[in-house]
Design a protein around this motif. Sequence first.
Motif, PDB file in Angstrom:
ATOM      1  N   GLN A  27      -7.649  21.751 -64.287  1.00 32.34           N
ATOM      2  CA  GLN A  27      -8.079  22.463 -63.083  1.00 32.34           C
ATOM      3  C   GLN A  27      -7.560  21.788 -61.822  1.00 32.34           C
ATOM      4  OE1 GLN A  27     -12.308  22.736 -63.611  1.00 32.34           O
ATOM      5  NE2 GLN A  27     -12.147  24.577 -64.881  1.00 32.34           N
ATOM      6  N   ALA A  28      -7.559  20.464 -61.780  1.00 33.47           N
ATOM      7  CA  ALA A  28      -7.032  19.741 -60.617  1.00 33.47           C
ATOM      8  C   ALA A  28      -5.537  20.005 -60.456  1.00 33.47           C
ATOM      9  CB  ALA A  28      -7.294  18.248 -60.756  1.00 33.47           C
ATOM     10  N   SER A  29      -4.823  20.058 -61.562  1.00 34.83           N
ATOM     11  CA  SER A  29      -3.387  20.359 -61.518  1.00 34.83           C
ATOM     12  C   SER A  29      -3.147  21.773 -61.001  1.00 34.83           C
ATOM     13  CB  SER A  29      -2.762  20.210 -62.907  1.00 34.83           C
ATOM     14  OG  SER A  29      -2.862  18.883 -63.348  1.00 34.83           O
ATOM     15  N   ALA A  30      -3.921  22.713 -61.487  1.00 35.91           N
ATOM     16  CA  ALA A  30      -3.772  24.108 -61.049  1.00 35.91           C
ATOM     17  C   ALA A  30      -4.102  24.249 -59.567  1.00 35.91           C
ATOM     18  CB  ALA A  30      -4.675  25.014 -61.886  1.00 35.91           C
ATOM     19  N   LYS A  31      -5.118  23.534 -59.110  1.00 33.02           N
ATOM     20  CA  LYS A  31      -5.509  23.595 -57.696  1.00 33.02           C
ATOM     21  C   LYS A  31      -4.389  23.101 -56.790  1.00 33.02           C
ATOM     22  CE  LYS A  31      -9.204  22.191 -54.590  1.00 33.02           C
ATOM     23  NZ  LYS A  31     -10.453  21.451 -54.468  1.00 33.02           N
ATOM     24  N   GLN A  32      -3.640  22.106 -57.258  1.00 38.36           N
ATOM     25  CA  GLN A  32      -2.510  21.575 -56.500  1.00 38.36           C
ATOM     26  C   GLN A  32      -1.256  22.445 -56.662  1.00 38.36           C
ATOM     27  OE1 GLN A  32      -4.002  19.454 -54.355  1.00 38.36           O
ATOM     28  NE2 GLN A  32      -2.376  17.981 -54.641  1.00 38.36           N
ATOM     29  N   GLY A  33      -1.316  23.417 -57.578  1.00 41.72           N
ATOM     30  CA  GLY A  33      -0.165  24.274 -57.827  1.00 41.72           C
ATOM     31  C   GLY A  33       0.842  23.672 -58.792  1.00 41.72           C
ATOM     32  N   PHE A  34       0.408  22.679 -59.565  1.00 38.91           N
ATOM     33  CA  PHE A  34       1.283  21.996 -60.509  1.00 38.91           C
ATOM     34  C   PHE A  34       1.282  22.703 -61.858  1.00 38.91           C
ATOM     35  CE2 PHE A  34       0.098  17.749 -58.293  1.00 38.91           C
ATOM     36  CZ  PHE A  34       0.866  18.093 -57.205  1.00 38.91           C
ATOM     37  N   HIS A  35       2.396  22.636 -62.541  1.00 34.92           N
ATOM     38  CA  HIS A  35       2.521  23.131 -63.908  1.00 34.92           C
ATOM     39  C   HIS A  35       2.306  21.943 -64.847  1.00 34.92           C
ATOM     40  CE1 HIS A  35       4.287  26.843 -62.386  1.00 34.92           C
ATOM     41  NE2 HIS A  35       5.004  26.070 -61.580  1.00 34.92           N
ATOM     42  N   VAL A  36       1.598  22.157 -65.950  1.00 35.05           N
ATOM     43  CA  VAL A  36       1.304  21.071 -66.887  1.00 35.05           C
ATOM     44  C   VAL A  36       2.097  21.272 -68.171  1.00 35.05           C
ATOM     45  CG1 VAL A  36      -0.489  19.963 -68.267  1.00 35.05           C
ATOM     46  CG2 VAL A  36      -1.000  20.724 -65.953  1.00 35.05           C
ATOM     47  N   ILE A  37       2.714  20.191 -68.627  1.00 32.47           N
ATOM     48  CA  ILE A  37       3.397  20.166 -69.918  1.00 32.47           C
ATOM     49  C   ILE A  37       2.690  19.116 -70.762  1.00 32.47           C
ATOM     50  CG2 ILE A  37       5.544  19.711 -71.137  1.00 32.47           C
ATOM     51  CD1 ILE A  37       7.002  20.428 -68.513  1.00 32.47           C
ATOM     52  N   SER A  38       2.116  19.547 -71.885  1.00 38.43           N
ATOM     53  CA  SER A  38       1.386  18.622 -72.739  1.00 38.43           C
ATOM     54  C   SER A  38       1.133  19.255 -74.097  1.00 38.43           C
ATOM     55  CB  SER A  38       0.040  18.271 -72.101  1.00 38.43           C
ATOM     56  OG  SER A  38      -0.701  17.438 -72.957  1.00 38.43           O
ATOM     57  N   GLY A  39       0.995  18.428 -75.073  1.00 36.06           N
ATOM     58  CA  GLY A  39       0.492  18.894 -76.356  1.00 36.06           C
ATOM     59  C   GLY A  39      -1.021  18.979 -76.253  1.00 36.06           C
ATOM     60  N   LEU A  40      -1.642  19.685 -77.151  1.00 33.04           N
ATOM     61  CA  LEU A  40      -3.102  19.774 -77.171  1.00 33.04           C
ATOM     62  C   LEU A  40      -3.619  19.320 -78.526  1.00 33.04           C
ATOM     63  CD1 LEU A  40      -3.771  23.229 -75.471  1.00 33.04           C
ATOM     64  CD2 LEU A  40      -4.155  20.964 -74.510  1.00 33.04           C
TER      65      LEU A  40
END
Length: 54
Positions: A27-40
């Motif tokens: 959510q913090a990444s989305a709020k900053q407008g960042f795209h996340v790359i990660s395994g889950l």
Amino acid sequence: MIQAVPMSTCPTYVLMDSWYPSSAVLQASAKQGFHVISGLKTNRISIRKAFGNR
């Protein structure tokens, strides 16, 4: 830490290990407008729960 990174006009990607993507981090990444790359990990809560139905 994500909130400390200034917003950019260019697309910004956050690359993280599969241990880190919690709801708060996503959510913090989305709020900053960042795209996340990660395994889950298989024990993680659904992304829908973190972001709602978009």
